[in-house]
Design an enzyme around this catalytic site. Structure first.
Site, mmCIF file in Angstrom:
data_model
loop_
_atom_site.group_PDB
_atom_site.id
_atom_site.type_symbol
_atom_site.label_atom_id
_atom_site.label_comp_id
_atom_site.label_asym_id
_atom_site.label_seq_id
_atom_site.Cartn_x
_atom_site.Cartn_y
_atom_site.Cartn_z
ATOM 1 N N GLY A 1 -39.221 24.450 -10.282
ATOM 2 C CA GLY A 1 -39.753 23.776 -11.465
ATOM 3 C C GLY A 1 -39.165 24.296 -12.760
ATOM 4 C CB VAL B 1 -42.489 26.079 -16.901
ATOM 5 C CG1 VAL B 1 -42.133 25.359 -18.186
ATOM 6 C CG2 VAL B 1 -43.438 25.250 -16.055
ATOM 7 C CB CYS B 2 -41.164 27.819 -11.525
ATOM 8 S SG CYS B 2 -41.635 29.006 -10.255
ATOM 9 C CB ILE B 3 -38.959 32.513 -14.206
ATOM 10 C CG1 ILE B 3 -40.338 33.156 -14.429
ATOM 11 C CG2 ILE B 3 -38.551 31.669 -15.400
ATOM 12 C CD1 ILE B 3 -40.386 34.112 -15.607
ATOM 13 C CB THR B 4 -40.325 31.973 -8.242
ATOM 14 O OG1 THR B 4 -41.669 31.664 -8.635
ATOM 15 C CG2 THR B 4 -40.345 32.711 -6.912
#
EC number: 1.7.1.7
Length: 329
Positions: A175, A177-180
């Site tokens: 996604g 806004v996902c920084i996994t």
């Protein structure tokens, strides 16, 4: 993992047109049966606090769109399910996997409230505690349709399905806004569409492609590679009805959009795997949903069909990053 597996993402794929068999794209049926209900399009807004709230959930349900209410106001969920049932609308909620969530499922059963859909919503869904929660829900609320995630491998899909999940959500960190992938080195970011394909080949039940969709054409691509439903965050963020906080900068209106594992969501700096961005406010969500439907109708007409099934059979080519980078918007 199969070393011969093709690795690609949405921007790497172009589907090849077939002969058009409809007079107008308006003839195309974009509806999808997902669980016990049928919805207008195979799209669900992300169950994030900056995307969905109760008024929007009601509007979506009233207009035959699928929704999943977020899990970040746990004390509201019982009343929300009760209210949706009174309105004659589908009740679709999210749960986590902490101890009090198991108690909540028992409380729903004790109050004779069965949500139509329950989504087990954690970042790494291939976990024993998720399997335990699936079995717990199926024991206390056997008629609820259980969506479990998130996962990124066929093994995870099979195991969650075997535990009783009715659908699985595929996507680890693709996604906007996902920084996994940056914080952990793990995930499906950069190869999300290939992961959807990989998981769908193993699945016996529906797959939700979750994350990485940046353009409406990506919905059709998700269907092509085996998804039944697409979960989308960034394309829905920033609408008049979405609940993100509004910010005015130099006379321009923006809305906050942040990940479910961000410090803004968690209220803590621990185990952060999300970030916050500002997006320009962009009108009514109904207009965006209508445009998604029209673009999907066009895609089906290019596929040479009359409904979504035709998308699953089209040929495609892999054109590595030659269209554009999906994050440019």
């Amino acid at each position: 993992m199969n070393n011969g597996m093709q690795i690609f993402d949405y921007e790497d794929i172009q589907m090849i047109p077939n002969k058009c068999v409809v007079q107008s794209r308006k003839e195309v049926d974009t509806s999808v049966k997902f669980g016990p209900h049928t919805f207008k399009i195979p799209v669900v807004p992300a169950n994030m606090q900056t995307i969905i709230d109760e008024p929007l959930a009601i509007w979506l349900a009233e207009h035959d769109y699928f929704y999943i209410m977020h899990r970040f106001q746990p004390e509201r969920r019982m009343d929300f399910v009760r209210d949706m049932k009174k309105r004659g609308l589908i009740a679709s909620i999210s749960v986590g996997v902490k101890d009090d969530e198991f108690d909540f499922i028992e409380a729903l059963a004790a109050n004779e409230l069965t949500p139509d859909y329950i989504t087990i919503d954690i970042a790494h869904g291939y976990a024993q505690v998720v399997i335990d929660m699936i079995q717990h829900i199926k024991h206390y609320l056997p008629n609820a349709f259980v969506i479990a995630g998130n996962v990124g491998t066929p093994e995870a899909v099979r195991e969650l399905e075997n535990a009783g999940a009715d659908a699985t959500k595929v996507g680890i960190g693709p996604g906007k806004v996902c920084i996994t992938k940056l914080k952990t080195g793990f995930g499906t970011g950069g190869w999300q569409l290939a992961a959807v394909r990989w998981c769908a080949k193993a699945a016996r039940k529906p797959i939700i492609a979750d994350g990485g969709i940046r353009n409406n054409g990506d919905i059709a691509k998700s269907i092509r590679f085996g998804a039944t439903m697409c979960m989308i965050g960034s394309l829905f963020a920033g609408h008049e009805e979405t609940p993100g906080k509004h910010v005015n900068i130099d006379g321009k209106e923006y809305q906050e959009y942040y990940g479910s594992a961000s410090e803004y969501q968690k209220g803590t700096h621990h185990n952060v795997e999300g970030k916050k961005i500002l997006l320009p406010v962009k009108g009514k969500i109904g207009d965006t949903l209508k445009e998604m439907q029209e673009d999907l109708q066009s895609a089906v007409s290019y596929a040479g069909g009359r409904d979504l099934e035709s998308l699953t059979k089209v040929d495609y080519v892999i054109v590595k990053n030659s269209i554009f980078n999906g994050d440019q918007y």
